[in-house]
Structures are given as C-alpha cells and as structure tokens.
Design an enzyme around this catalytic site. Structure first.
Site, PDB file in Angstrom:
ATOM      1  CB  SER A   1      -4.366 -16.339   4.945  1.00  0.00           C
ATOM      2  OG  SER A   1      -4.591 -14.958   4.772  1.00  0.00           O
TER       3      SER A   1
HETATM    4  N1  SAH Z   1      -8.251 -13.454   1.918  1.00  0.00           N
HETATM    5  C1  SAH Z   1      -6.969 -13.850   1.371  1.00  0.00           C
HETATM    6  C2  SAH Z   1      -5.812 -13.156   1.980  1.00  0.00           C
HETATM    7  C3  SAH Z   1      -5.494 -11.944   1.202  1.00  0.00           C
HETATM    8  S1  SAH Z   1      -4.098 -11.031   1.713  1.00  0.00           S
HETATM    9  C4  SAH Z   1      -6.855 -15.362   1.326  1.00  0.00           C
HETATM   10  O1  SAH Z   1      -7.811 -15.944   0.905  1.00  0.00           O
HETATM   11  O2  SAH Z   1      -5.828 -15.945   1.651  1.00  0.00           O
HETATM   12  C5  SAH Z   1      -4.869  -9.517   2.209  1.00  0.00           C
HETATM   13  C6  SAH Z   1      -5.499  -8.708   1.136  1.00  0.00           C
HETATM   14  O3  SAH Z   1      -6.064  -7.566   1.751  1.00  0.00           O
HETATM   15  C7  SAH Z   1      -4.572  -8.190   0.047  1.00  0.00           C
HETATM   16  O4  SAH Z   1      -4.991  -8.653  -1.195  1.00  0.00           O
HETATM   17  C8  SAH Z   1      -4.695  -6.670   0.166  1.00  0.00           C
HETATM   18  O5  SAH Z   1      -4.645  -5.999  -1.073  1.00  0.00           O
HETATM   19  C9  SAH Z   1      -6.061  -6.543   0.796  1.00  0.00           C
HETATM   20  N2  SAH Z   1      -6.346  -5.251   1.451  1.00  0.00           N
HETATM   21  C10 SAH Z   1      -5.551  -4.490   2.235  1.00  0.00           C
HETATM   22  N3  SAH Z   1      -6.196  -3.366   2.602  1.00  0.00           N
HETATM   23  C11 SAH Z   1      -7.444  -3.426   2.040  1.00  0.00           C
HETATM   24  C12 SAH Z   1      -8.585  -2.576   2.037  1.00  0.00           C
HETATM   25  N4  SAH Z   1      -8.596  -1.387   2.675  1.00  0.00           N
HETATM   26  N5  SAH Z   1      -9.673  -2.947   1.354  1.00  0.00           N
HETATM   27  C13 SAH Z   1      -9.708  -4.126   0.672  1.00  0.00           C
HETATM   28  N6  SAH Z   1      -8.669  -4.972   0.623  1.00  0.00           N
HETATM   29  C14 SAH Z   1      -7.544  -4.628   1.294  1.00  0.00           C
END
Ligand code: SAH
Length: 289
Positions: free
Chosen positions: A139
């Site tokens: 992000s």
């Molecule tokens: N927290 C991150 C952003 C990750 S992007 C950062 O530090 O920048 C969002 C993530 O959410 C992705 O890796 C995706 O696989 C995950 N995601 C989506 N649906 C999910 C779910 N039901 N349970 C766990 N992770 C999920």
C-alpha cells in the site's frame, strides 16, 4: 556483478513532490496503478541493487533481542543511509494530513525498502503503491499511516489484527504502534514472503497467520483495533464480532468506487460507522490459495 548501489538511496527531491491538494483524489493502490507507479519512476539502466538489511531499529519494550540463525546480518549503516529519504517520505505523509506522532514515528523507523523486490527498491520511499507479485500491492505509505491513525484515534492499542499481510510492511509499522499484532494473509507465497521480509527486523510482538482473514482470529479476539488492507463490498460480520467494545475497525469498502470506513463497536450488538475518504485497494477474497 555490477554494483548499482548508486541508485540508492533516492535523492530527497524524488520524495518531496508537492502534497496532495485538499479534495484531490487519493492516489490509488491497484495492481495496475502500482505497476504504473513502478514503471513511471523506474531507474533507467536496469534493476537497482537493493541495500543490505538495515541495522536493528530501536525497539519498544518487549522486543526480542535474539534473531533467527538464518537472518542476514543487519547493517546499521544501511538503515542510516536510508534515514533521510524515509524522513522525507514521512514529511510528505504528514503534509497530506496525518498528524499522529506515534504513527509518523513508526514509519520513520520501518525500512520500507526491505519489503520491496530488489528491482523496485530504489522506489521504496516514493509515496506510491508498488507491485509485490501475485497481483497484489504494497500500500501507499499515506494510506498505511491514515488507516492506523484512524484506528488508533489517539488511544493506546493493545492487541490489533490486520487482514491482508501482503509483503508485511504495514504489519511492521503496526508493531511499533500496538502492543501485540496479528496479521493474516490468504496467499501462501505472500505469507512466506512477509516472514522472510520481517525476519531481519526481529519483531517479537508480531504474529503472522496463513488463512482467510474474513474469518478473523476468534481464538485470539477480542481486538483493540482491526485493519483491512483489502476491500470487500461489506465488512465481514465475524470481524465486527471480534472487536472489543470501544475498539475501531478501519476498512476500505466498495468495488470500483471505494471509501475508507471506520466502525466503532459501541455496545455488545451496536456499532457506529463513519465514512472517511475515497481510496482504492485490491479486493478482499474468501478462502486461501
Ligand atoms: N498490508 C499490505 C498490503 C497488502 S495488499 C502492506 O503492507 O502494504 C492486500 C492483501 O490482502 C493481499 O496480499 C491479499 O492477498 C490479501 N487478502 C485479500 N483477501 C484476504 C483475506 N480474506 N484474508 C487474508 N488476506 C487477504
């Protein structure tokens, strides 16, 4: 192999572009725009060699002083080499309206370049989302800070839960803001990537979990705060039930058009919801892969 470390750290000018004007749309964080971000700011002449692992960041009380034997030896000089660009990134986040000193302080400590693939690490301190593989993104720093600030609302955080670990960056920032952090990821290789990225930081108050975050972690609940890093059409009921009374959940909600929502549990079966600002996240999906 040619040493291209001169690409890193970035010049300060690369992270000090003007702040977003009030009312202007927030930079979006889709895999598509993340790829565009990466391409737009790519360093010509090929991949930049990533900096070595940084020296240990100052730890709040409770951090383990031991390290997994396989972890690379942290180099304090590399953490210092990236300090100025990290500070400039945080200054930009502050100019966009994030004021919580604890959140800004945490973002000054966490070496974001360790969470980005080597080919993109020269862009680590630009205020933009970037691809992390598997069609997911790290992000944008502004949105990471904004969500944590909104969840904290100036209070002390005990146990918090993040849904969507991705590469682990936000979880690391959270570990400096809350006493205990749990983070769930549904894509196995990303869960493993986050473990690898976080190992050299020796963070002892963070637990990573492979699973479907839509179910939360009932065995560890209640939480003093929950953050979703992926957008659903609604916030899963299980997560609302795992909030402590008085605690806040911050989540992007929507499909093409998304807004950040902050939901406060005000009673056993009562929640209050506020809509914060427009945003754009990857989708929240059920199950594990
Ligand atoms: N927290 C991150 C952003 C990750 S992007 C950062 O530090 O920048 C969002 C993530 O959410 C992705 O890796 C995706 O696989 C995950 N995601 C989506 N649906 C999910 C779910 N039901 N349970 C766990 N992770 C999920």
């Amino acid at each position: 192999m040619k040493d291209q470390r001169s690409n890193f750290p970035l010049p300060l000018s690369s992270v000090t572009s003007p702040a977003r004007k009030p009312g202007a749309p927030v930079t979006v964080a889709t895999p598509q725009t993340a790829t565009q971000n990466a391409a737009r700011t790519a360093v010509s002449g090929g991949a930049a060699k990533p900096p070595q692992a940084p020296g240990p960041a100052p730890r709040p009380p409770g951090y383990a002083q031991t390290r997994a034997p396989s972890a690379p030896t942290p180099q304090r000089s590399d953490l210092m080499a990236t300090e100025a660009v990290r500070r400039a990134m945080v200054a930009k986040v502050a100019r966009q309206g994030v004021a919580d000193p604890k959140v800004l302080g945490a973002m000054e400590i966490v070496p974001r370049h360790l969470f980005i693939e080597p080919a993109l690490s020269a862009q680590a301190y630009i205020d933009a989302s970037l691809p992390i593989g598997h069609n997911q993104t790290i992000s944008q720093p502004y949105i990471v800070a904004r969500m944590i600030e909104a969840m904290r609302a100036g209070g002390e955080l005990g146990r918090v839960l993040e849904i969507g670990t991705g590469c682990g960056y936000q979880a690391a920032v959270l570990s400096f803001v809350a006493k205990e952090v749990y983070s769930i990821e549904r894509i196995k290789p990303l869960h493993e990537l986050a473990k690898t990225n976080l190992r050299p930081l020796r963070i002892s108050n963070l637990r990573l979990q492979y699973g479907d975050g839509m179910l939360g972690l009932p065995q560890v609940a209640p939480f003093d705060g929950i953050i979703l890093a992926a957008a659903g059409l609604e916030v899963p009921r299980a997560l609302l039930e795992q909030l402590a009374i008085g605690a806040r959940l911050v989540a992007p909600v929507g499909a093409q058009v998304q807004h950040l929502h902050r939901i406060t549990r005000i009673g056993k079966s009562e929640w209050a919801s506020e809509t914060l600002e427009a945003c754009h996240f990857v989708p929240l999906r059920p199950g594990t892969i």
